[in-house]
Design a protein around this motif. Structure first.
Motif, PDB file in Angstrom:
ATOM      1  N   HIS A  44       0.660  -1.207   0.113  1.00 53.43           N
ATOM      2  CA  HIS A  44       0.050   0.061  -0.233  1.00 53.43           C
ATOM      3  C   HIS A  44       0.797   1.070   0.016  1.00 53.43           C
ATOM      4  N   PHE A  52      -3.071  -4.412   6.476  1.00 55.33           N
ATOM      5  CA  PHE A  52      -3.491  -5.815   6.340  1.00 55.33           C
ATOM      6  C   PHE A  52      -2.395  -6.641   6.731  1.00 55.33           C
ATOM      7  N   TYR A  55      -1.577 -11.196   2.170  1.00 65.43           N
ATOM      8  CA  TYR A  55      -2.275 -10.762   0.851  1.00 65.43           C
ATOM      9  C   TYR A  55      -3.595 -11.595   0.912  1.00 65.43           C
ATOM     10  N   HIS A  58      -6.537  -9.714   1.865  1.00 69.12           N
ATOM     11  CA  HIS A  58      -6.695  -8.382   1.011  1.00 69.12           C
ATOM     12  C   HIS A  58      -8.191  -8.594   0.211  1.00 69.12           C
ATOM     13  N   TYR A  61      -7.409  -8.939  -3.509  1.00 66.85           N
ATOM     14  CA  TYR A  61      -6.803 -10.262  -3.937  1.00 66.85           C
ATOM     15  C   TYR A  61      -8.103 -11.341  -3.639  1.00 66.85           C
TER      16      TYR A  61
END
Length: 301
Positions: A44, A52, A55, A58, A61
């Protein structure tokens, strides 16, 4: 090795009486810089984005994975650098932009060849309504309707000579919270009047009668009367904006941001005036983005 950028604009839904139907794209953007690699990595690069830890957690994602699986594909690894000028939970379509980002990420990585209609369908499935998704996808002002067989129909309104000014408070408001205040039913008389106001607003925009359009924006019966008490300075912002020539001022999406539709070329002047009245807000003159979702393929040097 693929390299590409995905850029998606912010959006504002409803425009007053166009509840869950009318939306417009704004020139603030969520941008993904994507490079294929063996493993997954997300960074980010904006203070407006949430933290977060993995991943897998996220949102972008998760939507990309869901979209790939919808077509029996597996996501290849990549590094995604995410930048954003869209504040979260402010009524500027941050979730719709992120959902479209995930859909387009899968589309590019997996070569899905999605049509615009498929992207709109998938985004609407995620969001629950098409207004933010359609405007962020196509750009401009877009009017949508979900038919009884769950097909989304849409029309993009031709470019209008309007600027907008947004008033972003330093507080969040979840859409779910704002929706809980809405009545589950309207009487036939109320529904007829509310629908007529919405129809007249759109007809006024298309005919260039922006004063009447603004009057109809501020006459909504679908959601604004029920949400007004949740919105900081709701009445004072509308009254002050009217003094400096705004056509109409409404809640942006579910709020708490508000948005004024103003004469072309007067946005900066009006935003400066309103900044002096709202020192604890971010007040900014914006344009209606006409481009919507954009892909920039990068040729490695």
């Amino acid at each position: 090795m693929k390299q590409f950028d995905i850029t998606i604009p912010a959006s504002s839904a409803n425009m007053g009486p166009g509840f869950d139907s009318a939306g417009l794209a704004l020139n603030r953007f969520l941008t993904l810089h994507v490079t294929e690699q063996d493993n997954w990595e997300i960074e980010h690069h904006s203070h407006l984005l949430p933290s977060f830890t993995n991943y897998h957690d996220h949102f972008i994602y998760q939507i990309a994975k869901q979209t790939a699986q919808r077509h029996q594909k597996a996501l290849p690894g990549c590094k995604v650098i995410v930048d954003s000028g869209i504040p979260l939970a402010r009524g500027l379509g941050s979730s719709a932009s992120a959902a479209l980002a995930g859909i387009e990420l899968a589309n590019q990585l997996c070569g899905l060849g999605l049509t615009s209609e498929q992207k709109l369908e998938y985004g609407t499935d995620i969001e629950g309504h098409p207004d933010n998704v359609a405007s962020a996808l196509f750009g401009g002002i877009v009017v949508t309707a979900t038919t009884q067989n769950n097909k989304v129909e849409y029309v993009q309104i031709p470019t209008l000579d309007l600027d907008v000014v947004v008033y972003i408070p330093n507080v969040e408001l979840k859409t779910e919270t704002a929706r809980q205040l809405l009545p589950s039913n309207l009487t036939r008389k109320s529904a007829t009047t509310a629908s007529a106001i919405s129809n007249l607003m759109l007809a006024s925009l298309l005919s260039g009668n922006f004063h009447l359009a603004g009057k109809m924006m501020e006459s909504d019966l679908f959601h604004e009367p029920y949400r007004a008490d949740l919105i900081p300075n709701y009445h004072s912002i509308k009254q002050e904006a009217k003094k400096v020539n705004a056509y109409g001022t409404v809640i942006s999406g579910a709020g708490p941001t508000m948005i004024s539709f103003v004469p072309k070329g007067e946005g900066t002047m009006i935003s400066k005036h309103m900044t002096a009245k709202l020192s604890d807000y971010e007040v900014v003159a914006l344009k209606i983005d006409q481009n919507g979702l954009q892909i920039n393929q990068i040729t490695p040097v």
